[in-house]
Design an enzyme around this catalytic site. Structure first.
Site, PDB file in Angstrom:
ATOM      1  N   ASP A  29       0.924  -1.263  -0.062  1.00  0.00           N
ATOM      2  CA  ASP A  29       0.043  -0.023  -0.049  1.00  0.00           C
ATOM      3  C   ASP A  29       0.844   1.265   0.010  1.00  0.00           C
ATOM      4  O   ASP A  29       1.871   1.345   0.637  1.00  0.00           O
ATOM      5  CB  ASP A  29      -1.092  -0.104   1.351  1.00  0.00           C
ATOM      6  CG  ASP A  29      -2.081   1.163   1.114  1.00  0.00           C
ATOM      7  OD1 ASP A  29      -2.579   1.137  -0.104  1.00  0.00           O
ATOM      8  OD2 ASP A  29      -2.430   1.430   2.162  1.00  0.00           O
ATOM      9  N   GLU A  30       0.374   2.158  -0.594  1.00  0.00           N
ATOM     10  CA  GLU A  30       0.981   3.497  -0.427  1.00  0.00           C
ATOM     11  C   GLU A  30       2.295   3.522  -1.096  1.00  0.00           C
ATOM     12  O   GLU A  30       3.182   4.033  -0.617  1.00  0.00           O
ATOM     13  CB  GLU A  30       1.125   3.921   0.841  1.00  0.00           C
ATOM     14  CG  GLU A  30      -0.194   4.445   1.747  1.00  0.00           C
ATOM     15  CD  GLU A  30      -1.075   5.478   0.952  1.00  0.00           C
ATOM     16  OE1 GLU A  30      -0.752   6.132   0.005  1.00  0.00           O
ATOM     17  OE2 GLU A  30      -2.182   5.642   1.562  1.00  0.00           O
TER      18      GLU A  30
ATOM     19  N   CYS B  99     -11.556  16.731  -9.425  1.00  0.00           N
ATOM     20  CA  CYS B  99     -11.427  16.510 -10.844  1.00  0.00           C
ATOM     21  C   CYS B  99     -10.395  17.445 -11.495  1.00  0.00           C
ATOM     22  O   CYS B  99      -9.775  18.258 -10.991  1.00  0.00           O
ATOM     23  CB  CYS B  99     -12.818  16.819 -11.746  1.00  0.00           C
ATOM     24  SG  CYS B  99     -13.186  18.462 -11.701  1.00  0.00           S
TER      25      CYS B  99
END
Length: 156
Positions: A58-59, A149
């Site tokens: 993860d990460e 976004c």
């Protein structure tokens, strides 16, 4: 886990957000994780434990470029490796070794969140706090970052 295979999950030691050795999803699910400082620690753990299952990392953006060689070494041992991480930083630039991992991966699933401003697919991470004094790493959660976004993202 669903397929009843052995799973070992690793996370960078610097990620202390949960206060526990685990990784957690936004919907509250969690898995125990082994905190490590370097990709070499992942390889050493797998060797020491004679591990033969699926390795989760993860990460991945928080690890050094050595993460690419470590993942390739794990795959060469016949292990399935699932690495997760941000491919761009809060400025929208390639982040750490993740772009290289994307290039050498057998398959890639790119996820998006929901923009907190307009509801469009969020492909950027908006830094809400002050930028780090140097570099591009600031470990944080909802207090420091939000999904945006491309149109709503503001580069600090």
């Amino acid at each position: 886990v669903i397929a009843r295979r052995r799973v070992a999950v690793f996370k960078p030691e610097r990620d202390t957000r949960t206060g526990r050795p685990e990784i957690a999803s936004r919907d509250g699910r969690s898995l125990d994780a082994v905190p490590v400082s370097t990709p070499a620690n992942v390889l050493a753990w797998v060797e020491r434990e004679s591990f033969d299952g699926t390795v989760g990392i993860d990460e991945a953006q928080f690890f050094s470029a050595d993460i690419v060689e470590a993942v390739e070494a794990l795959v060469a041992r016949g292990l399935r490796v699932i690495a997760a991480g941000l491919d761009t930083d809060f400025r929208g630039r390639p982040f750490g070794a993740v772009p290289h991992l994307l290039a050498v991966a057998d398959s890639v699933t790119k996820l998006s969140a929901v923009c907190v401003r307009c509801g469009a697919p969020a492909v950027r991470t908006q830094l809400k706090a002050a930028p780090p004094a140097e570099g591009n790493i600031r470990v944080g959660g909802d207090e420091s970052y939000e999904a945006r976004c491309r149109d709503c993202h503001e580069t600090p």
